[in-house]
Design a protein around this motif. Structure first.
Motif, mmCIF file in Angstrom:
data_model
loop_
_atom_site.group_PDB
_atom_site.id
_atom_site.type_symbol
_atom_site.label_atom_id
_atom_site.label_comp_id
_atom_site.label_asym_id
_atom_site.label_seq_id
_atom_site.Cartn_x
_atom_site.Cartn_y
_atom_site.Cartn_z
ATOM 1 N N MET A 1 -149.441 -79.483 -32.906
ATOM 2 C CA MET A 1 -148.559 -80.554 -33.507
ATOM 3 C C MET A 1 -148.948 -81.305 -34.659
ATOM 4 O O MET A 1 -149.982 -81.876 -34.058
ATOM 5 C CB MET A 1 -147.774 -81.285 -32.348
ATOM 6 C CG MET A 1 -146.791 -82.490 -33.094
ATOM 7 S SD MET A 1 -145.935 -83.371 -31.574
ATOM 8 C CE MET A 1 -147.212 -84.184 -30.831
ATOM 9 N N VAL A 2 -148.543 -81.123 -35.764
ATOM 10 C CA VAL A 2 -149.124 -81.791 -36.815
ATOM 11 C C VAL A 2 -148.242 -83.392 -37.060
ATOM 12 O O VAL A 2 -147.120 -83.213 -37.128
ATOM 13 C CB VAL A 2 -149.395 -81.200 -38.049
ATOM 14 C CG1 VAL A 2 -148.213 -80.420 -38.896
ATOM 15 C CG2 VAL A 2 -150.402 -81.831 -39.095
ATOM 16 N N GLY A 3 -148.853 -84.270 -37.675
ATOM 17 C CA GLY A 3 -147.949 -85.430 -37.856
ATOM 18 C C GLY A 3 -148.897 -86.637 -38.383
ATOM 19 O O GLY A 3 -150.167 -86.191 -38.704
ATOM 20 N N ILE A 4 -148.513 -87.713 -38.222
ATOM 21 C CA ILE A 4 -148.980 -88.812 -38.669
ATOM 22 C C ILE A 4 -149.776 -89.365 -37.279
ATOM 23 O O ILE A 4 -149.085 -89.664 -36.170
ATOM 24 C CB ILE A 4 -148.156 -89.932 -39.061
ATOM 25 C CG1 ILE A 4 -147.723 -89.368 -40.636
ATOM 26 C CG2 ILE A 4 -148.831 -91.210 -39.588
ATOM 27 C CD1 ILE A 4 -146.392 -90.315 -40.898
ATOM 28 N N VAL A 5 -151.125 -89.828 -37.338
ATOM 29 C CA VAL A 5 -151.783 -90.264 -35.996
ATOM 30 C C VAL A 5 -152.078 -91.819 -36.256
ATOM 31 O O VAL A 5 -152.308 -92.682 -35.335
ATOM 32 C CB VAL A 5 -153.324 -89.503 -35.927
ATOM 33 C CG1 VAL A 5 -152.595 -88.145 -35.412
ATOM 34 C CG2 VAL A 5 -154.091 -89.669 -36.852
ATOM 35 N N ALA A 6 -151.972 -92.444 -37.475
ATOM 36 C CA ALA A 6 -152.408 -93.838 -37.661
ATOM 37 C C ALA A 6 -151.803 -94.211 -39.133
ATOM 38 O O ALA A 6 -151.565 -93.355 -39.971
ATOM 39 C CB ALA A 6 -153.892 -94.006 -37.835
ATOM 40 N N TYR A 7 -151.612 -95.386 -39.041
ATOM 41 C CA TYR A 7 -150.928 -95.915 -40.406
ATOM 42 C C TYR A 7 -151.600 -97.195 -40.731
ATOM 43 O O TYR A 7 -152.285 -97.915 -39.804
ATOM 44 C CB TYR A 7 -149.617 -96.027 -40.574
ATOM 45 C CG TYR A 7 -148.991 -97.232 -39.385
ATOM 46 C CD1 TYR A 7 -149.128 -98.505 -39.608
ATOM 47 C CD2 TYR A 7 -148.487 -96.665 -38.257
ATOM 48 C CE1 TYR A 7 -148.589 -99.115 -38.587
ATOM 49 C CE2 TYR A 7 -147.883 -97.518 -37.431
ATOM 50 C CZ TYR A 7 -148.028 -98.772 -37.357
ATOM 51 O OH TYR A 7 -147.804 -99.608 -36.495
ATOM 52 N N LEU B 1 -150.771 -83.455 -44.571
ATOM 53 C CA LEU B 1 -150.223 -82.926 -43.531
ATOM 54 C C LEU B 1 -150.961 -81.510 -43.320
ATOM 55 O O LEU B 1 -150.925 -80.740 -42.445
ATOM 56 C CB LEU B 1 -148.856 -83.021 -43.340
ATOM 57 C CG LEU B 1 -148.266 -84.584 -43.018
ATOM 58 C CD1 LEU B 1 -147.006 -84.854 -43.489
ATOM 59 C CD2 LEU B 1 -148.646 -84.824 -41.614
ATOM 60 N N ASN B 2 -150.532 -80.804 -44.427
ATOM 61 C CA ASN B 2 -151.031 -79.331 -44.378
ATOM 62 C C ASN B 2 -152.242 -79.319 -44.282
ATOM 63 O O ASN B 2 -152.669 -78.193 -43.282
ATOM 64 C CB ASN B 2 -150.334 -78.583 -45.770
ATOM 65 C CG ASN B 2 -148.907 -78.503 -45.585
ATOM 66 O OD1 ASN B 2 -148.332 -78.134 -44.562
ATOM 67 N ND2 ASN B 2 -148.359 -78.506 -46.908
ATOM 68 N N ALA B 3 -153.336 -80.160 -44.773
ATOM 69 C CA ALA B 3 -154.584 -79.863 -44.499
ATOM 70 C C ALA B 3 -154.979 -80.213 -43.265
ATOM 71 O O ALA B 3 -156.194 -79.754 -42.706
ATOM 72 C CB ALA B 3 -155.211 -80.935 -45.552
ATOM 73 N N SER B 4 -154.298 -80.769 -42.446
ATOM 74 C CA SER B 4 -154.712 -81.272 -41.175
ATOM 75 C C SER B 4 -154.274 -80.290 -40.041
ATOM 76 O O SER B 4 -154.561 -80.672 -38.824
ATOM 77 C CB SER B 4 -154.500 -82.693 -40.915
ATOM 78 O OG SER B 4 -153.047 -82.906 -41.093
ATOM 79 N N ALA C 1 -158.217 -80.929 -38.548
ATOM 80 C CA ALA C 1 -159.227 -81.775 -39.207
ATOM 81 C C ALA C 1 -158.561 -82.936 -39.807
ATOM 82 O O ALA C 1 -157.777 -82.658 -40.608
ATOM 83 C CB ALA C 1 -160.196 -81.236 -40.312
ATOM 84 N N PRO C 2 -158.776 -84.257 -39.462
ATOM 85 C CA PRO C 2 -158.118 -85.320 -40.096
ATOM 86 C C PRO C 2 -158.090 -85.473 -41.280
ATOM 87 O O PRO C 2 -159.133 -85.232 -41.934
ATOM 88 C CB PRO C 2 -158.440 -86.353 -39.104
ATOM 89 C CG PRO C 2 -159.377 -86.056 -38.063
ATOM 90 C CD PRO C 2 -159.695 -84.351 -38.251
ATOM 91 N N SER C 3 -156.790 -85.938 -41.852
ATOM 92 C CA SER C 3 -156.861 -85.964 -43.406
ATOM 93 C C SER C 3 -156.235 -87.276 -43.746
ATOM 94 O O SER C 3 -155.373 -87.812 -42.971
ATOM 95 C CB SER C 3 -155.808 -84.804 -43.990
ATOM 96 O OG SER C 3 -155.693 -85.189 -45.288
ATOM 97 N N LEU C 4 -156.857 -88.065 -44.554
ATOM 98 C CA LEU C 4 -156.600 -89.463 -45.139
ATOM 99 C C LEU C 4 -155.569 -89.406 -46.200
ATOM 100 O O LEU C 4 -156.101 -88.970 -47.161
ATOM 101 C CB LEU C 4 -157.763 -90.408 -44.981
ATOM 102 C CG LEU C 4 -157.353 -91.897 -45.352
ATOM 103 C CD1 LEU C 4 -156.549 -92.277 -44.218
ATOM 104 C CD2 LEU C 4 -158.720 -92.600 -45.519
ATOM 105 N N VAL C 5 -154.379 -89.793 -46.306
ATOM 106 C CA VAL C 5 -153.588 -90.103 -47.493
ATOM 107 C C VAL C 5 -153.529 -91.580 -47.863
ATOM 108 O O VAL C 5 -153.166 -92.367 -46.881
ATOM 109 C CB VAL C 5 -152.461 -89.410 -47.162
ATOM 110 C CG1 VAL C 5 -151.450 -89.607 -48.395
ATOM 111 C CG2 VAL C 5 -152.418 -88.105 -46.808
ATOM 112 N N ALA C 6 -154.146 -91.835 -48.993
ATOM 113 C CA ALA C 6 -153.828 -93.410 -49.347
ATOM 114 C C ALA C 6 -153.086 -93.048 -50.784
ATOM 115 O O ALA C 6 -153.135 -92.584 -51.625
ATOM 116 C CB ALA C 6 -155.204 -93.780 -49.813
#
Lengths: 480, 399
Positions: A1-7, A120-123, A127-132
């Motif tokens: 399951m991919v998604g957001i893990v922190a904001y 999201l696709n990269a993770s 592998a966690p991915s950060l989007v800023a």
């Protein structure tokens, strides 16, 4: 399951009072009267989209380790550098360099959501991915945009573990509908008529895309709990929701009253705002418009309630100082040719070779800790600073950006050039050990006293206009 | 300690230009002005000079690098000339070079000359300057008053002194220098100033107001040194000899290690202790007759008087308010007006302080002449409280 893990989010401390802007400009633009209420966020002179993105990312990573991040996408339409990877600066400031794919995403108001889709696709492989995303858009004096825009940032960590909002699906269309643009040779946006944008743009492009997204996610309009759609026309999101069968109560507040529209960051800023209070099972739809549409649909999981506390949007919004001085806003944005005096002429050329050698120290605020005596020190040097040690080559890198500091001595300097005089600076000491002479930012006279607590924040130090605007970044101390 | 320099070197002659905003002169003219007086006072001929030390500190555009500007300006006879720079201690550094040359026997006559031409920069205050390219990337964007002002905030915190008490004490420091400077025809500022004016002046870097900051002046000063024996053989009376020369330089502990509280000068404490030892002074509060200390800012002088082991730590502000350092006090400090009023052309300052000592010992100080001084001490402080160069010279009558 991919998604957001922190904001995480970031909003500059200053809030420009819109009535003050109107009062200064009404002789010329009386028509702005309807916008003369509330306030918009206003970046300090030492903030730009990079510094705001760093702060939002730090907020986001409150509960996670930066070194686990494998890709970093930085979305903005106001990247400080055209050719120099902006995301790379953020990565170094977060002390991530190794095994990092850093990428700048821009060119449209939907850059934030495009970056999020990429993240999201990269993770998906874990592998966690950060989007800023961050924007600090300039607007012409006495324009509606000047009142409507705000400065701010959001960051989202994407991954597959402890997902707080799982990705249900996403859908995009890309079409060259030019509602506004900013050419290479100007700092300001140029827009076409609002009615055309609404009737020919939003109304014809958004509903089919939303419907396609709903179909792909096997959802009905009524299933959407939170409908996020930034727009400078507040009625439009409601209109679009209605057309798509999404309940009016689901339409999220645009945060226009106190923040303003944060450009390419705004969809993600609103998403953070929603996630702060969203309940398990909530369906969040994010729509970003800009030469097409990006649509993402998330379902909030029970993990959201377990996410460790962070400042988030509400925390940064609560840290607020009203600014009624419109001239200061213009000056901070280099739109007022002030007499800066000869001290402003100091050459700010950067030795790029030095910056490269010391990048962890300068961008990451990484000092040293002596293996022999344990003394923490900044800068990290070949010989330990402890007078009772002086061991050679004994220091290991020691991150200090996240540590609180105290004021040992200070002054308010009216002689040195500062875009916001007087310049506050002083010796700061870290309880773990270590000290250095630091510039202070975001502070008022009464907050600066011996013993006061400070947190470190990533800021612009100098702008080398002699060489086309090479911005030098470093950390400054701000009152906690 | 090493054998030291006590009584090995005598000052044969000195000279000092008028300090001030010398729009009429460049660095060269100022150098010649000081040199003419110095060489005439010494009684020797330029051809007899064996070596020279030349000090400037800021903005080399005014004279350029190397020893060449001094040699060319004075048309020296192709002798060795060394250019020294150690910030505000540069003048004392030039003097130290000349003295060591004489003490070693390498030179019979050595010249030390310092100059700074600050008023060709286009603005008031010292020109901005930073460390190397690495410091420029991180160190706070401060000024000299801003760096020294922090002494005040740390001093108040360390000794629990109220803002008003400190402000009054440092105001008195400046008031005193203005009183003294008014009696000095070579001083830049020659006007006595009321306390109210000082206390209510515009803020430069809190808590330092305009009158807490020394003048930015043009000027030059020079000394020719030899051995006491040679001085005597040339028929000199009232010989002034060097009792001690000490220099202490920060190694970064103040700026980088949490053992320093910011309220004092670590280096000055060390340099002065060593200087007293070298000069054989046991109780400086009783033995030293006069001071010229580095009063770049009023608070610097106050704190320095503690670091020179004259006032007790945390008590200097009381001594100042008691008039201990006034012209008619126990130990006059800045009897010539100090950096505050005589002025502070960086490279010349250390030599200018010695010039006042020299005049006082010779009874040539005019209306500010002190009664029978025995020992005089000068002190320079280059840099900032957290990273600095502290120099001490003790001179006195050669018995």
């Amino acid at each position: 399951m991919v998604g957001i893990v922190a904001y995480g989010a970031y909003v500059p401390r200053l809030r420009l009072n819109r009535q003050a802007v109107y009062d200064a400009n009404k002789w010329f633009a009386a028509g702005l009267r309807g916008l003369a209420k509330g306030e918009r966020s206003m970046a300090n002179w030492d903030e730009d989209s990079i510094t705001m993105a760093v702060e939002a990312s730090r907020d986001c990573l409150t509960s996670h380790k930066p070194e686990d991040v494998r890709s970093l996408y930085f979305a903005s339409t106001t990247h400080p550098f055209k050719d120099r990877q902006n995301a790379g600066v953020i990565g170094t400031a977060l002390s991530i360099e190794q095994n990092l794919l850093a990428s700048d995403v821009g060119g449209s108001q939907k850059a934030g959501t495009s970056a999020l889709i990429a993240g999201l696709n990269a993770s998906r492989n874990g592998a966690p991915s950060l989007v800023a995303a961050a924007d600090k858009r300039l607007a012409r004096v006495a324009s509606a945009n000047e009142l409507n825009y705000g400065d701010g940032a959001a960051a989202l960590l994407c991954g597959t573990e402890n997902v707080i909002a799982k990705l249900v699906g996403h859908h995009s269309v890309s079409m060259d509908f030019v509602d506004h643009f900013r050419g290479d040779e100007t700092d300001f946006d140029y827009a076409w008529e609002e009615r055309w944008i609404r009737d020919e743009g939003y109304s014809k492009i958004v509903p089919p895309a939303v419907k396609a997204a709903l179909a792909a996610c096997k959802l009905k309009g009524g299933d959407v709990t939170h409908f996020i759609m930034p727009s400078l026309m507040p009625a439009v999101p409601k209109q679009m929701a209605k057309i798509c069968g999404i309940g009016e109560g689901a339409v999220r507040d645009l945060l226009g009253a106190n923040l303003g529209d944060t450009g390419a960051a705004h969809a993600l800023v609103m998403l953070v705002d929603a996630l702060e209070t969203a309940k398990a099972g909530d369906k969040i739809m994010v729509v970003a418009f800009g030469q097409g549409v990006d649509i993402l649909v998330f379902e909030v999981t029970p993990e959201n309630a377990r996410l460790p506390r962070r400042k988030g949007l509400s925390g940064w919004m609560a840290r607020r100082k009203e600014e009624k001085n419109y001239l200061k806003f213009l000056a901070f944005n280099e739109m007022l040719p002030l007499e800066k005096g000869m001290r402003a002429e100091f050459d700010k050329k950067t030795a790029l070779s030095v910056l490269w050698r010391k990048r962890d120290m300068i961008y990451g605020l990484v000092g040293g800790k002596c293996k022999v005596c344990g003394t923490v020190q900044f800068p990290r040097t070949p010989i330990c600073v402890n007078p009772n040690c002086h061991a050679v080559d004994s220091q290991e890198p020691y991150r200090m950006a996240g540590l609180e500091a105290n004021i040992m001595s200070f002054t308010a300097d009216s002689l040195t050039y500062s875009p916001d005089p007087p310049a506050y600076y002083g010796m700061i000491t870290f309880p773990e050990g270590g000290r250095f002479m630091s510039d202070f930012t975001d502070c008022d006279k009464e907050q600066v006293k011996v013993g006061a607590k400070l947190r470190m924040t990533f800021r612009i130090r100098d702008n080398d206009i002699m060489r086309g605007g090479f911005k030098r970044y470093f950390w400054k101390a701000a009152p906690v | 300690m090493a054998r030291g320099i006590k009584d090995k070197v005598a000052i044969l002659g000195m000279g000092c230009s008028k300090f001030g905003e010398r729009w009429d002169s460049g660095a060269e003219e100022l150098m010649v002005e000081a040199y003419k007086e110095c060489i005439a006072d010494s009684g020797i001929d330029a051809k007899q000079l064996n070596a020279a030390w030349f000090s400037t500190a800021i903005d080399e555009v005014h004279v350029g690098k190397s020893g060449i500007p001094l040699s060319m300006t004075l048309r020296l006879p192709n002798i060795p000339v060394t250019h020294v720079e150690n910030m505000c201690a540069s003048g004392t550094e030039a003097f130290r070079g000349a003295c060591y040359a004489v003490a070693s026997g390498a030179a019979d006559f050595a010249l030390a000359l310092g100059v700074e031409k600050l008023k060709d920069t286009g603005y008031g205050g010292l020109p901005g300057g930073r460390g190397g390219p690495l410091q420029a990337l991180w160190n706070a964007n401060g000024t000299a008053p801003g760096n020294f002002a922090q002494l005040a905030s740390a001093y108040m915190a360390a000794h629990n002194v109220s803002y008003d008490d400190l402000k009054k004490a440092i105001g008195h420091v400046s008031w005193k220098s203005h009183q003294n400077g008014a009696k000095n025809p070579k001083a830049h500022l020659q006007k006595a100033v009321e306390m109210d004016t000082i206390l209510n002046a515009p803020m430069i870097a809190s808590p330092l107001g305009l009158f807490d900051c020394c003048g930015v002046s043009d000027g030059a000063a020079a000394a020719i040194v030899t051995t006491p024996e040679i001085a005597k053989s040339l028929g000199k009376h009232n010989i002034v000899s060097v009792k001690a020369l000490q220099l202490s330089v920060s190694n970064g502990s103040e700026s980088g290690h949490n053992s320093w509280d910011g309220s004092y000068f670590h280096t000055t404490r060390i340099a002065s202790k060593k200087a007293y030892e070298e000069a054989g002074i046991k109780d400086p509060r009783q033995e030293v007759s006069m001071f010229e200390v580095h009063d770049c800012f009023s608070v610097t002088e106050l704190v320095t008087m503690e670091d020179l082991h004259i006032s007790k730590p945390g008590q200097g502000w009381k001594d100042v308010l008691d008039g201990f350092y006034d012209a008619d006090g126990k130990i006059p400090c800045q009897i010539d007006g100090g950096l505050k009023c005589f002025g502070h052309p960086i490279g010349a300052s250390g030599l200018r302080m010695l010039y006042e000592m020299y005049l006082q010992f010779q009874g040539k100080a005019g209306p500010r002449q002190l009664k029978d001084p025995k020992i005089g001490m000068t002190h320079n402080l280059g840099g900032a409280p957290r990273e600095n160069v502290s120099s001490i010279a003790i001179v006195g009558r050669y018995e």
